[in-house]
Design a protein around this motif. Structure first.
Motif, mmCIF file in Angstrom:
data_model
loop_
_atom_site.group_PDB
_atom_site.id
_atom_site.type_symbol
_atom_site.label_atom_id
_atom_site.label_comp_id
_atom_site.label_asym_id
_atom_site.label_seq_id
_atom_site.Cartn_x
_atom_site.Cartn_y
_atom_site.Cartn_z
ATOM 1 N N THR A 1 0.828 -1.212 0.000
ATOM 2 C CA THR A 1 0.000 0.000 0.000
ATOM 3 C C THR A 1 0.862 1.261 0.000
ATOM 4 O O THR A 1 0.369 2.345 0.312
ATOM 5 N N SER A 2 2.128 1.138 -0.394
ATOM 6 C CA SER A 2 3.043 2.285 -0.321
ATOM 7 C C SER A 2 2.512 3.511 -1.046
ATOM 8 O O SER A 2 2.732 4.634 -0.602
ATOM 9 N N LYS A 3 1.847 3.316 -2.179
ATOM 10 C CA LYS A 3 1.297 4.438 -2.934
ATOM 11 C C LYS A 3 -0.234 4.435 -2.878
ATOM 12 O O LYS A 3 -0.895 5.024 -3.728
ATOM 13 N N ILE A 4 -0.756 3.747 -1.862
ATOM 14 C CA ILE A 4 -2.189 3.779 -1.571
ATOM 15 C C ILE A 4 -2.428 4.597 -0.305
ATOM 16 O O ILE A 4 -3.312 5.451 -0.254
ATOM 17 N N THR A 5 -1.621 4.337 0.718
ATOM 18 C CA THR A 5 -1.738 5.081 1.972
ATOM 19 C C THR A 5 -0.461 5.898 2.207
ATOM 20 O O THR A 5 -0.350 7.015 1.721
ATOM 21 N N PHE A 6 0.515 5.313 2.896
ATOM 22 C CA PHE A 6 1.744 6.044 3.223
ATOM 23 C C PHE A 6 2.966 5.224 2.806
ATOM 24 O O PHE A 6 3.100 4.069 3.226
ATOM 25 N N PRO A 7 3.873 5.790 2.036
ATOM 26 C CA PRO A 7 5.073 5.047 1.631
ATOM 27 C C PRO A 7 5.895 4.537 2.815
ATOM 28 O O PRO A 7 6.438 3.432 2.766
ATOM 29 N N GLY A 8 5.960 5.313 3.860
ATOM 30 C CA GLY A 8 6.768 4.918 5.007
ATOM 31 C C GLY A 8 6.007 4.169 6.075
ATOM 32 O O GLY A 8 6.593 3.719 7.059
ATOM 33 N N ASN B 1 -0.613 -1.071 12.789
ATOM 34 C CA ASN B 1 -0.666 -0.460 11.460
ATOM 35 C C ASN B 1 -1.536 -1.294 10.519
ATOM 36 O O ASN B 1 -2.321 -0.755 9.743
ATOM 37 N N GLN B 2 -1.412 -2.606 10.618
ATOM 38 C CA GLN B 2 -2.270 -3.457 9.803
ATOM 39 C C GLN B 2 -3.745 -3.261 10.161
ATOM 40 O O GLN B 2 -4.613 -3.221 9.272
ATOM 41 N N LEU B 3 -4.033 -3.098 11.448
ATOM 42 C CA LEU B 3 -5.419 -2.905 11.879
ATOM 43 C C LEU B 3 -5.985 -1.596 11.343
ATOM 44 O O LEU B 3 -7.148 -1.524 10.933
ATOM 45 N N ARG B 4 -5.172 -0.548 11.324
ATOM 46 C CA ARG B 4 -5.606 0.723 10.728
ATOM 47 C C ARG B 4 -6.025 0.511 9.275
ATOM 48 O O ARG B 4 -7.063 1.002 8.825
ATOM 49 N N HIS B 5 -5.184 -0.207 8.539
ATOM 50 C CA HIS B 5 -5.481 -0.445 7.133
ATOM 51 C C HIS B 5 -6.722 -1.319 6.965
ATOM 52 O O HIS B 5 -7.554 -1.075 6.083
ATOM 53 N N ALA B 6 -6.844 -2.324 7.810
ATOM 54 C CA ALA B 6 -7.988 -3.236 7.701
ATOM 55 C C ALA B 6 -9.299 -2.510 7.963
ATOM 56 O O ALA B 6 -10.323 -2.801 7.323
ATOM 57 N N ARG B 7 -9.300 -1.572 8.890
ATOM 58 C CA ARG B 7 -10.532 -0.839 9.202
ATOM 59 C C ARG B 7 -10.860 0.213 8.144
ATOM 60 O O ARG B 7 -12.022 0.550 7.939
ATOM 61 N N MET B 8 -9.846 0.722 7.487
ATOM 62 C CA MET B 8 -10.091 1.699 6.430
ATOM 63 C C MET B 8 -10.553 1.025 5.136
ATOM 64 O O MET B 8 -11.373 1.579 4.401
ATOM 65 N N PHE B 9 -10.023 -0.186 4.891
ATOM 66 C CA PHE B 9 -10.343 -0.902 3.657
ATOM 67 C C PHE B 9 -10.930 -2.267 4.001
ATOM 68 O O PHE B 9 -10.215 -3.268 4.028
ATOM 69 N N ALA B 10 -12.222 -2.302 4.235
ATOM 70 C CA ALA B 10 -12.864 -3.569 4.592
ATOM 71 C C ALA B 10 -13.050 -4.462 3.376
ATOM 72 O O ALA B 10 -13.021 -5.691 3.493
ATOM 73 N N GLU B 11 -13.231 -3.854 2.200
ATOM 74 C CA GLU B 11 -13.458 -4.592 0.971
ATOM 75 C C GLU B 11 -12.665 -3.959 -0.177
ATOM 76 O O GLU B 11 -12.298 -2.777 -0.101
ATOM 77 N N PRO B 12 -12.414 -4.708 -1.242
ATOM 78 C CA PRO B 12 -11.705 -4.124 -2.392
ATOM 79 C C PRO B 12 -12.379 -2.867 -2.934
ATOM 80 O O PRO B 12 -11.698 -1.962 -3.432
ATOM 81 N N GLU B 13 -13.716 -2.796 -2.835
ATOM 82 C CA GLU B 13 -14.425 -1.607 -3.320
ATOM 83 C C GLU B 13 -13.981 -0.345 -2.580
ATOM 84 O O GLU B 13 -13.977 0.757 -3.155
ATOM 85 N N ASP B 14 -13.615 -0.485 -1.306
ATOM 86 C CA ASP B 14 -13.110 0.661 -0.546
ATOM 87 C C ASP B 14 -11.782 1.142 -1.127
ATOM 88 O O ASP B 14 -11.519 2.344 -1.185
ATOM 89 N N HIS C 1 -10.969 4.764 -2.973
ATOM 90 C CA HIS C 1 -9.817 5.538 -2.498
ATOM 91 C C HIS C 1 -8.870 5.864 -3.656
ATOM 92 O O HIS C 1 -8.379 6.996 -3.765
ATOM 93 N N MET C 2 -8.636 4.890 -4.529
ATOM 94 C CA MET C 2 -7.701 5.103 -5.626
ATOM 95 C C MET C 2 -8.260 6.054 -6.679
ATOM 96 O O MET C 2 -7.486 6.697 -7.407
ATOM 97 N N LYS C 3 -9.568 6.184 -6.781
ATOM 98 C CA LYS C 3 -10.139 7.188 -7.677
ATOM 99 C C LYS C 3 -9.807 8.594 -7.170
ATOM 100 O O LYS C 3 -9.602 9.517 -7.976
ATOM 101 N N ARG C 4 -9.748 8.747 -5.864
ATOM 102 C CA ARG C 4 -9.344 10.045 -5.290
ATOM 103 C C ARG C 4 -7.867 10.325 -5.600
ATOM 104 O O ARG C 4 -7.493 11.465 -5.905
ATOM 105 N N HIS C 5 -7.051 9.290 -5.514
ATOM 106 C CA HIS C 5 -5.650 9.440 -5.906
ATOM 107 C C HIS C 5 -5.543 9.853 -7.376
ATOM 108 O O HIS C 5 -4.777 10.757 -7.731
ATOM 109 N N ALA C 6 -6.296 9.155 -8.228
ATOM 110 C CA ALA C 6 -6.219 9.423 -9.664
ATOM 111 C C ALA C 6 -6.606 10.856 -9.992
ATOM 112 O O ALA C 6 -6.019 11.479 -10.888
#
Length: 426
Positions: A254-261, A292-305, A309-314
């Motif tokens: 998820t380096s370019k989905i959430t935070f690279p670091g 950190n994994q739990l943060r990601h899991a709660r933000m992205f429960a399904e691939p649709e999430d 999110h990636m449409k906002r990036h785009a």
């Protein structure tokens, strides 16, 4: 603007004087611009700050399995993330290992394991003259790993469908060839997505080395710039059909989905390979950063999430890419001196300038206040045999900075090309 290749000697000299004045005007602006690495911009990273409110005293620290994520354990990652990435990659959750923030670290570690303990055979370090296949232009950090471990790196030309598979199929008949690097979707830096036929041929490889592995770095699996993105055939499914389930090692993050670091990285493989990897991991760690994994899991429960999110990036990235591409089209297309890729996703544009000019363009850009990825970085050992390729990374600067950087880039390309053409006709 006229095609430089059909100008007379006098016309070239006059055009060179004009471009030199244009370049000197840019130098006088004392710009400070950077298109050297594919880093997300501040605006991209700001999209994910909400995840820091998703774990804590009010929301709890336990995942769906009841694991207290503050404590030790969970060697291969949280169940919900294994399920999420399984759906994204088209694999079973049991085939997924969710680790720390860096997929590159997982790749390095996997190569290191093969060096010391092998992939079901003799350790690579005990074998001599080992070779690794490197599609070019490609990702410099991949090449750095295999250079570090002493492999001879063999360049494989890329075409519009992916690596030259005729060459790959021939080379893997050498038992000294142990692997191939691949960025199969929106490749770095070409922005190419491997065709179905390339994926099928990759899956049907019959390497002489039984410990040969495809390092499938699907870094840009969900990184579409447009609503209709490229589709990548499922390599693992094709490997199973071909009787090669252990051939691929699949990576993403998820380096370019959430935070690279502070993202999460994934390695996926066949059940046999996963069992081997987990058997070694138990000596390395008592578990990853599960908070950190739990943060990601709660933000992205399904691939649709993730898709939303990636449409906002785009929406942030697309104007940056289009700004570069528009400038290349207006300033360079009429001159006939350069070509470039037009990616529909990923993080890079690959620019080809006249032979022998890439390093000169890099130097001219630097002297005008704009930093590029070093010319040659997209080839093993940092050596582009034709000195022609430049990797352009539009993601980090603002749109306004990108516009300025694109002008500097195009003027520098014209300067370097005219300098070469004038010298050839003198």
């Amino acid at each position: 603007m006229t095609d430089y290749l059909h100008m007379s000697k006098d016309e070239l000299a006059e055009e060179f004087r004009r471009v030199r004045r244009e370049y000197e005007d840019l130098q006088a602006m004392h710009l400070s611009l950077d298109m050297s690495r594919g880093k997300p911009g501040f605006d991209n990273m700001d999209l994910s700050v909400e995840m820091f409110d998703l774990v804590g005293n009010d929301t709890g620290f336990k995942n769906i399995s009841g694991i207290d994520c503050r404590n030790y354990g969970g060697l291969d990652g949280l169940a919900e993330l294994k399920t999420l990435f399984g759906k994204i990659l088209g694999l079973n959750p049991e085939q997924i290992i969710v680790g720390g923030n860096s997929s590159l670290n997982m790749m390095f570690d996997t190569v290191a394991q093969a060096m010391t303990h092998g992939f079901g055979g003799e350790p690579w370090a005990k074998q001599q003259g080992l070779r690794f296949l490197c599609p070019v232009p490609g990702y410099d950090r991949h090449f750095a790993i295999t250079e570090y471990f002493g492999f001879e790196m063999v360049p494989i030309p890329m075409n519009d469908a992916g690596p030259d598979m005729d060459m790959v199929e021939k080379l893997v008949q050498d038992e000294k060839v142990k692997g191939i690097w691949c960025v199969p979707k929106y490749s770095n830096p070409e922005g190419i997505t491997y065709s179905d036929e390339v994926v099928r041929r990759m899956a049907r490889l019959k390497p002489a080395a039984k410990d040969f592995r495809i390092f499938w770095d699907n870094a840009y699996a969900v990184h579409d710039l447009y609503d209709e993105g490229d589709t990548l055939l499922n390599l693992y499914d094709e490997c199973v059909k071909a009787g090669n389930p252990d051939l691929p090692l699949i990576f993403t993050s998820t380096s370019k989905i959430t935070f690279p670091g502070a993202g999460v990285a994934v390695e996926a493989a066949s059940p046999n390979n996963v069992a081997m990897l987990k058997g070694r991991m138990k000596y390395q760690t008592i578990g990853p950063d599960k908070l950190n994994q739990l943060r990601h899991a709660r933000m992205f429960a399904e691939p649709e999430d993730v898709v939303r999110h990636m449409k906002r990036h785009a929406a942030i990235l697309r104007p940056k890419f289009e700004s570069v591409l528009n400038e290349l089209e207006s300033q360079l297309a009429p001159t006939g001196i350069a070509r470039w890729t037009k990616p529909r996703g990923g993080y890079f544009i690959s620019l080809y300038v006249p032979d022998g000019c890439a390093k000169r363009v890099e130097q001219l850009c630097a002297n005008a206040g704009m930093i590029l990825t070093p010319a040659g970085a997209t080839y093993p050992y940092g050596v582009d045999p034709h000195d022609t390729n430049l990797r352009i990374a539009p993601s980090y600067p603002s749109v306004e900075e990108i516009r300025s950087a694109s002008v500097v880039l195009c003027v520098s390309v014209r300067y370097a090309a005219l300098e070469k053409l004038c010298n050839e006709k003198s």
